[in-house]
Design a protein around this motif. Structure first.
Motif, PDB file in Angstrom:
ATOM      1  N   LYS A  53       6.579  -8.853  -8.470  1.00  0.00           N
ATOM      2  CA  LYS A  53       8.135  -8.630  -7.965  1.00  0.00           C
ATOM      3  C   LYS A  53       8.836  -7.522  -8.627  1.00  0.00           C
ATOM      4  O   LYS A  53       9.407  -6.493  -8.059  1.00  0.00           O
ATOM      5  CB  LYS A  53       8.761  -9.925  -8.498  1.00  0.00           C
ATOM      6  N   ARG A  54       8.461  -7.353  -9.959  1.00  0.00           N
ATOM      7  CA  ARG A  54       8.986  -6.153 -10.626  1.00  0.00           C
ATOM      8  C   ARG A  54       8.436  -4.691 -10.205  1.00  0.00           C
ATOM      9  O   ARG A  54       8.912  -3.875 -10.145  1.00  0.00           O
ATOM     10  CB  ARG A  54       8.503  -6.293 -12.230  1.00  0.00           C
ATOM     11  N   MET A  55       6.954  -4.974  -9.854  1.00  0.00           N
ATOM     12  CA  MET A  55       6.407  -3.529  -9.420  1.00  0.00           C
ATOM     13  C   MET A  55       6.901  -3.582  -8.059  1.00  0.00           C
ATOM     14  O   MET A  55       7.256  -1.939  -7.643  1.00  0.00           O
ATOM     15  CB  MET A  55       4.740  -4.055  -9.007  1.00  0.00           C
ATOM     16  N   ASP A  56       7.441  -4.201  -7.162  1.00  0.00           N
ATOM     17  CA  ASP A  56       7.836  -4.177  -5.756  1.00  0.00           C
ATOM     18  C   ASP A  56       9.231  -3.586  -5.992  1.00  0.00           C
ATOM     19  O   ASP A  56       9.645  -2.661  -5.110  1.00  0.00           O
ATOM     20  CB  ASP A  56       7.837  -5.447  -4.894  1.00  0.00           C
ATOM     21  N   GLU A  57       9.945  -3.946  -6.971  1.00  0.00           N
ATOM     22  CA  GLU A  57      11.411  -3.913  -6.999  1.00  0.00           C
ATOM     23  C   GLU A  57      11.406  -2.214  -7.270  1.00  0.00           C
ATOM     24  O   GLU A  57      12.309  -1.396  -6.883  1.00  0.00           O
ATOM     25  CB  GLU A  57      12.000  -4.629  -8.237  1.00  0.00           C
ATOM     26  N   ALA A  58      10.409  -1.744  -8.127  1.00  0.00           N
ATOM     27  CA  ALA A  58      10.560  -0.407  -8.659  1.00  0.00           C
ATOM     28  C   ALA A  58      10.078   0.464  -7.408  1.00  0.00           C
ATOM     29  O   ALA A  58      10.553   1.573  -7.197  1.00  0.00           O
ATOM     30  CB  ALA A  58       9.582  -0.315  -9.795  1.00  0.00           C
ATOM     31  N   ARG A  59       9.179  -0.193  -6.505  1.00  0.00           N
ATOM     32  CA  ARG A  59       8.811   0.660  -5.593  1.00  0.00           C
ATOM     33  C   ARG A  59       9.957   0.855  -4.558  1.00  0.00           C
ATOM     34  O   ARG A  59      10.577   2.191  -3.965  1.00  0.00           O
ATOM     35  CB  ARG A  59       7.779   0.037  -4.726  1.00  0.00           C
ATOM     36  N   ARG A  60      10.857  -0.167  -4.391  1.00  0.00           N
ATOM     37  CA  ARG A  60      12.041  -0.070  -3.450  1.00  0.00           C
ATOM     38  C   ARG A  60      13.123   0.856  -4.017  1.00  0.00           C
ATOM     39  O   ARG A  60      13.727   1.571  -3.258  1.00  0.00           O
ATOM     40  CB  ARG A  60      12.750  -1.444  -3.348  1.00  0.00           C
ATOM     41  N   PRO A  74       4.437   2.721   0.823  1.00  0.00           N
ATOM     42  CA  PRO A  74       3.716   1.388   0.984  1.00  0.00           C
ATOM     43  C   PRO A  74       3.791   0.415  -0.024  1.00  0.00           C
ATOM     44  O   PRO A  74       3.889   0.563  -1.059  1.00  0.00           O
ATOM     45  CB  PRO A  74       2.229   1.695   1.547  1.00  0.00           C
ATOM     46  N   LYS A  75       3.981  -0.986   0.632  1.00  0.00           N
ATOM     47  CA  LYS A  75       4.136  -1.990  -0.422  1.00  0.00           C
ATOM     48  C   LYS A  75       3.208  -2.768  -0.661  1.00  0.00           C
ATOM     49  O   LYS A  75       2.593  -2.802  -2.121  1.00  0.00           O
ATOM     50  CB  LYS A  75       5.010  -3.081   0.180  1.00  0.00           C
ATOM     51  N   LYS A  76       2.084  -3.156   0.384  1.00  0.00           N
ATOM     52  CA  LYS A  76       0.937  -4.029  -0.186  1.00  0.00           C
ATOM     53  C   LYS A  76      -0.187  -3.444  -0.929  1.00  0.00           C
ATOM     54  O   LYS A  76      -0.710  -4.111  -1.968  1.00  0.00           O
ATOM     55  CB  LYS A  76       0.227  -4.516   1.200  1.00  0.00           C
ATOM     56  N   ILE A  77      -0.320  -2.041  -0.722  1.00  0.00           N
ATOM     57  CA  ILE A  77      -1.312  -1.325  -1.639  1.00  0.00           C
ATOM     58  C   ILE A  77      -1.188  -1.632  -3.127  1.00  0.00           C
ATOM     59  O   ILE A  77      -2.129  -1.562  -4.076  1.00  0.00           O
ATOM     60  CB  ILE A  77      -1.692   0.130  -1.170  1.00  0.00           C
ATOM     61  N   PHE A  78       0.200  -1.492  -3.500  1.00  0.00           N
ATOM     62  CA  PHE A  78       0.578  -1.607  -5.046  1.00  0.00           C
ATOM     63  C   PHE A  78       0.622  -3.123  -5.289  1.00  0.00           C
ATOM     64  O   PHE A  78       0.452  -3.372  -6.564  1.00  0.00           O
ATOM     65  CB  PHE A  78       2.097  -1.382  -5.027  1.00  0.00           C
ATOM     66  N   SER A  86     -10.406  -0.698  -2.213  1.00  0.00           N
ATOM     67  CA  SER A  86     -11.712   0.079  -2.010  1.00  0.00           C
ATOM     68  C   SER A  86     -11.733   1.152  -2.552  1.00  0.00           C
ATOM     69  O   SER A  86     -10.510   1.667  -2.935  1.00  0.00           O
ATOM     70  CB  SER A  86     -11.771   0.476  -0.307  1.00  0.00           C
ATOM     71  N   GLU A  87     -12.615   2.028  -2.711  1.00  0.00           N
ATOM     72  CA  GLU A  87     -12.479   3.385  -3.344  1.00  0.00           C
ATOM     73  C   GLU A  87     -11.515   4.359  -2.878  1.00  0.00           C
ATOM     74  O   GLU A  87     -10.692   4.709  -3.461  1.00  0.00           O
ATOM     75  CB  GLU A  87     -13.911   4.244  -3.510  1.00  0.00           C
ATOM     76  N   LYS A  88     -11.165   4.415  -1.368  1.00  0.00           N
ATOM     77  CA  LYS A  88     -10.369   5.093  -0.619  1.00  0.00           C
ATOM     78  C   LYS A  88      -8.943   4.548  -1.007  1.00  0.00           C
ATOM     79  O   LYS A  88      -8.109   5.617  -1.036  1.00  0.00           O
ATOM     80  CB  LYS A  88     -10.564   5.061   0.891  1.00  0.00           C
ATOM     81  N   ASN A  89      -8.837   3.419  -1.124  1.00  0.00           N
ATOM     82  CA  ASN A  89      -7.191   2.938  -1.387  1.00  0.00           C
ATOM     83  C   ASN A  89      -7.119   3.118  -2.664  1.00  0.00           C
ATOM     84  O   ASN A  89      -5.865   3.341  -3.264  1.00  0.00           O
ATOM     85  CB  ASN A  89      -7.124   1.232  -0.962  1.00  0.00           C
ATOM     86  N   ARG A  90      -7.802   3.000  -3.671  1.00  0.00           N
ATOM     87  CA  ARG A  90      -7.742   3.373  -4.976  1.00  0.00           C
ATOM     88  C   ARG A  90      -7.261   4.850  -5.374  1.00  0.00           C
ATOM     89  O   ARG A  90      -6.188   4.984  -5.927  1.00  0.00           O
ATOM     90  CB  ARG A  90      -8.931   3.072  -5.861  1.00  0.00           C
ATOM     91  N   GLN A  91      -7.763   5.776  -4.628  1.00  0.00           N
ATOM     92  CA  GLN A  91      -7.344   7.125  -4.829  1.00  0.00           C
ATOM     93  C   GLN A  91      -6.212   7.137  -4.044  1.00  0.00           C
ATOM     94  O   GLN A  91      -5.296   8.227  -4.513  1.00  0.00           O
ATOM     95  CB  GLN A  91      -8.306   7.950  -3.923  1.00  0.00           C
ATOM     96  N   LYS A  92      -6.025   6.485  -3.010  1.00  0.00           N
ATOM     97  CA  LYS A  92      -4.619   6.377  -2.488  1.00  0.00           C
ATOM     98  C   LYS A  92      -3.347   6.143  -3.333  1.00  0.00           C
ATOM     99  O   LYS A  92      -2.358   6.590  -3.181  1.00  0.00           O
ATOM    100  CB  LYS A  92      -4.412   5.736  -1.060  1.00  0.00           C
ATOM    101  N   VAL A  93      -3.679   4.944  -3.949  1.00  0.00           N
ATOM    102  CA  VAL A  93      -2.726   4.351  -5.049  1.00  0.00           C
ATOM    103  C   VAL A  93      -2.421   5.486  -6.254  1.00  0.00           C
ATOM    104  O   VAL A  93      -1.318   5.747  -6.634  1.00  0.00           O
ATOM    105  CB  VAL A  93      -3.121   3.256  -5.685  1.00  0.00           C
ATOM    106  N   ASP A  94      -3.825   6.055  -6.492  1.00  0.00           N
ATOM    107  CA  ASP A  94      -3.450   7.231  -8.063  1.00  0.00           C
ATOM    108  C   ASP A  94      -2.732   8.414  -7.092  1.00  0.00           C
ATOM    109  O   ASP A  94      -1.787   8.890  -7.725  1.00  0.00           O
ATOM    110  CB  ASP A  94      -4.925   7.585  -7.978  1.00  0.00           C
ATOM    111  N   ASP A  95      -2.928   8.693  -6.023  1.00  0.00           N
ATOM    112  CA  ASP A  95      -2.026   9.587  -5.566  1.00  0.00           C
ATOM    113  C   ASP A  95      -0.682   9.573  -5.284  1.00  0.00           C
ATOM    114  O   ASP A  95       0.292  10.421  -5.596  1.00  0.00           O
ATOM    115  CB  ASP A  95      -2.639  10.115  -3.816  1.00  0.00           C
ATOM    116  N   LEU A  96      -0.352   8.164  -4.983  1.00  0.00           N
ATOM    117  CA  LEU A  96       1.134   7.985  -4.608  1.00  0.00           C
ATOM    118  C   LEU A  96       1.672   7.883  -6.232  1.00  0.00           C
ATOM    119  O   LEU A  96       3.081   8.211  -6.307  1.00  0.00           O
ATOM    120  CB  LEU A  96       1.279   6.507  -4.196  1.00  0.00           C
TER     121      LEU A  96
END
Length: 212
Positions: A53-60, A74-78, A86-96
């Motif tokens: 919840k705290r993570m999503d609040e920070a995102r919003r 994006p919400k779900k990936i966090f 997946s390795e691809k989505n981990r890289q996406k998170v790191d980029d974000l």
């Protein structure tokens, strides 16, 4: 709280060894008052849910206030555990996270709390939780500092989980089933019909009974 206190007061204090609750200060104080010899356990599911919840609040906040809704973060990936990505989505998170550094502390803490519940014993969990609290209280973000203070107040109940790994999952499951039965009944006006129908819903299915 008053209704709960009246009900729980009928239970002998020496019979209760553990009380598993969600992260509500009123419930914690009630448990400590009524059952001083029992260990209060913070339910693992609610601790992780609070982190999400705290993570999503920070995102919003980053998306709606700092970026003025000009971008869609994006919400779900966090919220998905990093180990499940997946390795691809981990890289996406790191980029974000590189793009939006205000989210880094929240994501790190959320993942560390998930890691906390993968520890094999209380000693290891204590080291990790103390490290989380130390880093949060040293943060520049006021919300992260508040999160650190919350975890500090709940330190013992969180760590008490590692004695018997007690959760209130069964109780939550019962609550969900009762809500479902109410919904498919389109409401129940008569209290006696209500509780009878709920009890009927918890009768084991025929497959649990041996044929005569």
């Amino acid at each position: 709280i008053a209704t709960l206190r009246e009900f729980l007061s009928n239970i002998p204090k020496d019979k209760v060894k553990e009380v598993c609750i969600d992260l509500k200060e009123g419930l914690k104080k009630l448990a400590e008052d009524l059952f001083p010899q029992a260990q209060v356990v913070a339910d693992a599911f609610h601790v992780i849910a609070d982190a999400n919840k705290r993570m999503d609040e920070a995102r919003r906040i980053e998306q709606d206030i700092y970026q003025k809704r000009k971008v869609k973060i994006p919400k779900k990936i966090f919220l998905v555990g990093r180990e499940k990505l997946s390795e691809k989505n981990r890289q996406k998170v790191d980029d974000l996270l590189d793009k939006y550094p205000t989210l880094q502390g929240f994501y790190w803490t959320k993942e560390k709390i998930r890691e906390l519940y993968r520890q094999t014993d209380r000693e290891e969990a204590t080291k990790l939780l103390d490290n989380i609290i130390f880093n949060l209280k040293a943060a520049d973000d006021a919300e992260l500092i508040r999160w650190g203070n919350t975890l500090k107040r709940w330190r013992e109940p969180v760590l008490n989980y590692f004695h018997n790994r007690t959760t209130n999952g069964y109780t939550e499951g019962c609550n969900t089933k009762i809500k479902m039965l109410k919904r498919i009944s389109y409401g129940l006006r008569n209290v006696e019909v209500y509780w009878r129908k709920m009890l009927l819903g918890f009768i084991p299915s025929r497959e649990y009974f041996h044929p005569i």
